[in-house]
Design a protein around this motif. Structure first.
Motif, mmCIF file in Angstrom:
data_model
loop_
_atom_site.group_PDB
_atom_site.id
_atom_site.type_symbol
_atom_site.label_atom_id
_atom_site.label_comp_id
_atom_site.label_asym_id
_atom_site.label_seq_id
_atom_site.Cartn_x
_atom_site.Cartn_y
_atom_site.Cartn_z
ATOM 1 N N GLY A 17 1.024 -1.085 -0.107
ATOM 2 C CA GLY A 17 0.270 0.023 -0.065
ATOM 3 C C GLY A 17 0.777 1.239 -0.228
ATOM 4 O O GLY A 17 2.003 1.378 0.543
ATOM 5 N N GLY A 18 0.604 2.298 -0.388
ATOM 6 C CA GLY A 18 1.113 3.579 -0.584
ATOM 7 C C GLY A 18 2.308 3.711 -1.480
ATOM 8 O O GLY A 18 2.385 2.958 -2.692
ATOM 9 N N THR A 19 3.353 4.095 -1.062
ATOM 10 C CA THR A 19 4.802 3.861 -1.731
ATOM 11 C C THR A 19 5.179 2.499 -1.795
ATOM 12 O O THR A 19 5.934 2.059 -2.478
ATOM 13 C CB THR A 19 5.785 4.679 -0.842
ATOM 14 N N GLU A 20 4.655 1.570 -0.822
ATOM 15 C CA GLU A 20 5.096 0.068 -0.986
ATOM 16 C C GLU A 20 4.076 -0.536 -2.055
ATOM 17 O O GLU A 20 2.847 -0.987 -1.702
ATOM 18 C CB GLU A 20 4.778 -0.566 0.326
ATOM 19 N N THR A 21 4.395 -0.683 -3.208
ATOM 20 C CA THR A 21 3.610 -1.067 -4.209
ATOM 21 C C THR A 21 3.397 -2.602 -4.285
ATOM 22 O O THR A 21 2.537 -3.372 -4.846
ATOM 23 C CB THR A 21 3.999 -0.692 -5.694
ATOM 24 N N GLY A 22 4.376 -3.385 -3.705
ATOM 25 C CA GLY A 22 4.619 -4.860 -3.915
ATOM 26 C C GLY A 22 5.036 -5.287 -5.328
ATOM 27 O O GLY A 22 5.570 -4.529 -5.819
ATOM 28 N N ALA A 23 4.562 -6.561 -5.460
ATOM 29 C CA ALA A 23 5.087 -7.062 -6.730
ATOM 30 C C ALA A 23 4.274 -6.467 -7.830
ATOM 31 O O ALA A 23 3.077 -5.954 -7.625
ATOM 32 C CB ALA A 23 4.947 -8.804 -6.772
ATOM 33 N N ARG A 24 5.000 -6.490 -9.016
ATOM 34 C CA ARG A 24 4.334 -5.869 -10.298
ATOM 35 C C ARG A 24 3.983 -7.177 -11.395
ATOM 36 O O ARG A 24 5.184 -7.812 -11.642
ATOM 37 C CB ARG A 24 5.066 -4.765 -10.818
ATOM 38 N N GLY A 25 3.149 -7.221 -12.081
ATOM 39 C CA GLY A 25 2.934 -8.181 -13.199
ATOM 40 C C GLY A 25 3.438 -7.741 -14.396
ATOM 41 O O GLY A 25 3.739 -6.568 -14.785
ATOM 42 N N PRO A 26 3.634 -8.796 -15.299
ATOM 43 C CA PRO A 26 3.904 -8.275 -16.677
ATOM 44 C C PRO A 26 3.180 -7.061 -17.597
ATOM 45 O O PRO A 26 3.914 -6.400 -18.234
ATOM 46 C CB PRO A 26 4.047 -9.653 -17.637
ATOM 47 N N SER A 27 1.915 -6.988 -17.020
ATOM 48 C CA SER A 27 1.174 -5.869 -17.730
ATOM 49 C C SER A 27 1.010 -4.617 -16.941
ATOM 50 O O SER A 27 0.235 -3.853 -16.983
ATOM 51 C CB SER A 27 -0.220 -6.574 -18.026
ATOM 52 N N GLY A 28 1.789 -4.514 -15.892
ATOM 53 C CA GLY A 28 1.719 -3.429 -15.018
ATOM 54 C C GLY A 28 0.663 -3.620 -13.689
ATOM 55 O O GLY A 28 0.957 -2.777 -13.128
ATOM 56 N N THR A 29 -0.008 -4.719 -13.585
ATOM 57 C CA THR A 29 -0.784 -4.878 -12.431
ATOM 58 C C THR A 29 -0.033 -4.799 -11.135
ATOM 59 O O THR A 29 1.095 -5.469 -10.964
ATOM 60 C CB THR A 29 -1.565 -6.256 -12.285
#
Length: 531
Positions: free
Chosen positions: A308-320
């Motif tokens: 959450g917030g600045t901690e986006t976590g993992a990102r998928g190949p399509s940007g999720t």
């Protein structure tokens, strides 16, 4: 039949007749002037949104103006001297008789409830023309919902909703039939029950709900919420759903508040006469009421949407982004648990804000949560890795003394009025140690329910020293809903149907764990989503 034979040749040879514009044509001698019709409004739904559509009512029938019809569907309209209105819709041609309730669609005759009405320089056409002549075979799809005065264009989700109310000994039951079935939640907001359906609009008939002491009124709040305004002494509600083929039957029981207890007869006073204390003597401490035994069971659940917030976590190949997916799942799970079980559910974050790891467990501890479920989406350097996983904590890296120290008695603190009371003082790293067995049982329950609904990793249950779990002073697990770095799984995690399956699995697991914890024989079985 003789009149039909006389009219059809004029329709079929319309292309050879002299065509004039609708606005400039003179009415046939058989047309008669009509009084000004009454007005009402329909709604046209498209993927771009909704827009009002004026409708005229004459002789108890609904009509749409030729000009509005042309603008709505992009038609070309022309009037011929043979007594027909020629409508060109792409490559299709429809000819409407101006004197009879008939139309020809590519040579096929369909009936209309009445002929058109001339109003000044314009024509009003029966609304049935859309569903009987224009809708069949149209692209994009045209769907006329007369019950709710809707014209739906394209592939939008507009389920039909019917409802009825019936009395219960302790309240009112409202049953909704939703076809086709769509995900839904029921929430209580300021004296209103809101049934929110995942749809673009509703084709709803709420006429059978009526008014009762507990349901003052009902209405549809656009785009897709049914609102029940509650009245009378409302106590609580419970909801249950059952699927029957493509339909969903949702039952909402609204329960009366219990009447106030009648005051009983006043018992004779047994208070001892006041005693006097000798000067200089210390008065005895007043007798304190006994501590109430702490109730057991699952009363509060904290759901932790990861990152959450600045901690986006993992990102998928399509940007999720992981933080967005898990927040959506957490919100749905909260609504589902509150709806089905009626217990308190809190989120560690309700929006896109940064929350420290220790603050998440502290939030659960401060709110005396009975379960802590942290929701995440996994990531891997190999995009082929897939499957959901469930973790509970391992305390190996915190030393072998953690378990034994966690079991030691706490400190003795003085209590009001004298005496002492044992208080558990638990180090942060030791908070989870006394709940490891229950955390393992919760993880196994969740894994079993998820395995029945979604793809699982080959290592579906694991232990790891997650900081977010270590400080939780209650059974706690971390659920990895899937590998967002896998293109197919990223797509699934974004799909409402897949999120609904995850929510159903977690809800079923909570129901089973709660029942076994509270010693309820035969844990209830939830209806499994067949999708």
């Amino acid at each position: 039949m003789t009149r039909l034979r006389r009219w059809l040749p004029g329709l079929l040879i319309a292309s050879a007749t002299l065509l004039v514009t609708v606005a400039g044509a003179q009415p046939p001698s058989t047309a008669t002037a009509q009084p000004a019709p009454a007005r009402r409004v329909w709604t046209v739904l498209t993927s771009a949104g909704s827009q009002p559509l004026p409708i005229s009512v004459a002789n108890g029938r609904e009509y749409i103006s030729a000009a509005d019809l042309s603008g709505l569907f992009g038609l070309v309209l022309r009037e011929d001297r043979a007594g027909g209105l020629v409508i060109t819709m792409g490559t299709r041609t429809v000819v409407v008789s101006l004197t009879q309730g008939l139309a020809s669609v590519e040579g096929r005759v369909v009936s209309l409830p009445a002929p058109p009405i001339r109003q000044g320089a314009a024509w009003l056409l029966p609304i049935e023309l859309i569903e009987r002549a224009l809708a069949p075979g149209s692209n994009p799809r045209i769907d006329v919902r007369r019950r709710s005065s809707l014209i739906v264009m394209g592939s939008l989700s507009v389920p039909a909703v019917t409802a009825r109310a019936e009395p219960l000994p302790n309240g009112t039951r409202v049953t909704f039939v939703i076809a086709p079935a769509v995900p839904q939640t029921v929430v209580n907001e300021n004296g209103r029950l809101l049934i929110r359906l995942a749809a673009d609009a509703l084709d709803a008939d709420l006429g059978d709900i009526g008014a009762s002491p507990l349901v003052a009124s009902s209405r549809v709040v656009p785009p897709s919420t049914v609102e029940l305004t509650l009245g009378g002494p409302f106590a609580s509600y419970r909801a249950a759903e059952q699927r029957e083929g493509t339909e969903l039957r949702l039952t909402v029981d609204i329960l009366n508040a219990p009447p106030p207890a009648a005051p009983g007869p006043t018992a004779p006073s047994t208070t001892a006469p006041p005693t006097t204390t000798a000067p200089g003597a210390v008065a005895p401490a007043p007798e304190m009421p006994p501590l109430l035994p702490e109730s057991t069971g699952v009363r509060t659940i904290v759901i932790d949407p990861g990152h959450g917030g600045t901690e986006t976590g993992a990102r998928g190949p399509s940007g999720t982004l992981e933080k967005n997916v898990v927040l959506s799942i957490a919100r749905q799970l909260r609504a589902a648990i509150e709806t089905r079980l009626g217990i308190r559910v809190l989120l560690t974050r309700g929006g896109d804000e940064t929350v420290a790891l220790d603050a998440r467990a502290a939030f659960a501890n401060n709110n005396k949560a009975d379960l802590f479920i942290s929701i995440h989406a996994n990531a891997s350097v190999r995009s082929s890795v897939t499957g959901a996983e469930v973790f509970y904590v391992t305390l190996g890296e915190y030393g072998t003394a953690v378990r034994s120290n966690a079991a030691e008695p706490g400190a003795l603190l003085p209590t009001l009025g004298g005496g002492e009371r044992a208080v558990d003082l638990i180090l942060w790293e030791m908070a989870q140690a006394q709940h490891l067995n229950e955390s393992a049982r919760l993880a196994q329950t969740i894994e079993g329910e998820m395995r029945a609904r979604v793809p699982m990793s080959p290592r579906a249950i694991q232990q790891a020293p997650f900081r977010v779990l270590v400080g939780a002073n209650m059974p706690a697990v971390l659920v990895e809903t899937g590998f967002i770095t896998n293109p197919a799984e990223e797509k699934r995690l974004n799909a409402p149907d897949y999120q609904s399956q995850l929510v159903n699995a977690l809800l079923a697991a909570v129901v089973r764990f709660k029942a076994s914890t509270e010693g309820v024989g035969g844990a209830p079985t939830l209806q499994q989503d067949p999708r």
